[in-house]
Design an enzyme around this catalytic site. Structure first.
Site, short mmCIF file in Angstrom:
data_model
loop_
_atom_site.label_atom_id
_atom_site.label_comp_id
_atom_site.label_asym_id
_atom_site.label_seq_id
_atom_site.Cartn_x
_atom_site.Cartn_y
_atom_site.Cartn_z
CG ASP A 1 53.64 -12.46 30.54
OD1 ASP A 1 52.62 -12.07 31.16
OD2 ASP A 1 53.67 -13.54 29.92
CE LYS B 1 40.39 -4.81 35.92
NZ LYS B 1 41.57 -3.92 35.90
CE1 TYR C 1 38.46 -6.75 33.53
CE2 TYR C 1 36.15 -6.24 33.93
CZ TYR C 1 37.43 -5.83 33.61
OH TYR C 1 37.68 -4.50 33.38
#
Length: 259
Positions: A64, A161, A157
């Site tokens: 994980d 990124k 996100y």
């Protein structure tokens, strides 16, 4: 080209499905021994078994990546099995939605943990081994075309990124004299397992969504996993020469182009 990674050891995060699994298959086909990580044991073991059936030395290590210790353990398991790591692919990621106004600290932290922190510490551990051995290596980070700005509903996100794009260049600059080449791939809209789930469950698209989407795209198709995987393997291999610090837009829409 054949045997681009012959004799190499490659660790692929997120190798249990979608693009990660595609990269694991492509690396195996080109001669690499493959260690793949992910959270889903059943899927991971299935991919590893599939690769072993082709004669590849392949193993699944459950990890994980929200937990830095588990990310580091994946590299440690690779070193224990093979004595070294030659190539790393950071393909694991999450795309849970959130806007600037509704993103919670918890969601933001999850994106940073999976999409930025995990790649950082996987790179750290892999580079440490390469430097210790005094041998060259290669890393490819799967980023996103959204790192240029993205959609309003992908705020955390995009933040993560974009950070990974910057990190790719920083690490490549820092370790060029170690002959460690580090590049990134800004994936555009592609036909991955995750995208299929998003389209059908989140966007209520029908099972034929890919065909409909393809008809509206310049090249008449979405990005294909096998094509992207082949390109990643090329970047991992010596055939990509001296290229390092590049973040390549894998897309059919041109950033900055209008009309």
């Amino acid at each position: 080209m054949k045997d681009l990674l012959s004799g190499k050891v490659a660790l692929v995060s997120g190798g249990t499905q979608g693009l990660g699994a595609g990269i694991a298959r492509a690396a195996a086909r080109e001669g690499a021994s493959v260690v793949l990580t992910g959270r889903n044991t059943a899927r991971g073991e299935a991919v590893a078994a599939e690769l072993r059936a082709t004669g590849t030395d392949a193993v699944f290590v459950r990890a994980d990546l929200c937990d830095v210790s588990q990310a580091r353990a994946a590299v440690a398991a690779t070193l224990e099995r093979h004595g070294r790591i030659d190539s790393l692919v950071n393909a694991a990621g999450m795309t849970a939605r959130g806007t600037m106004l509704d993103t919670t600290p918890e969601l933001f932290d999850q994106h940073i943990a999976v999409n930025l922190r995990a790649p950082f510490f996987l790179m750290q551990a892999a580079i440490a081994d390469m430097v210790r051995r005094g041998e060259p290596g290669t890393i490819v980070n799967v980023i996103s075309i959204d790192s240029h700005g993205g959609q309003a509903f992908l705020a955390p996100y995009v933040a993560a990124k974009a950070g990974l794009a910057g990190l790719t260049k920083n690490a490549a600059h820092a370790h060029r004299w170690d002959r460690i080449r580090i590049n990134g791939l800004n994936m555009g809209w592609s036909a991955t397992d995750g995208e299929d789930v998003t389209q059908q469950q989140t966007n209520d698209a029908g099972a034929d969504w890919q065909e409909k989407a393809a008809a509206e795209l310049p090249m008449g198709k979405l990005g294909q996993v096998d094509e992207i995987a082949d390109f990643v393997v090329f970047l991992l291999s010596d055939r990509s020469g001296v290229v390092t610090g590049s973040v390549i837009d894998w897309d059919q829409n041109v950033i900055g182009g209008l009309g």
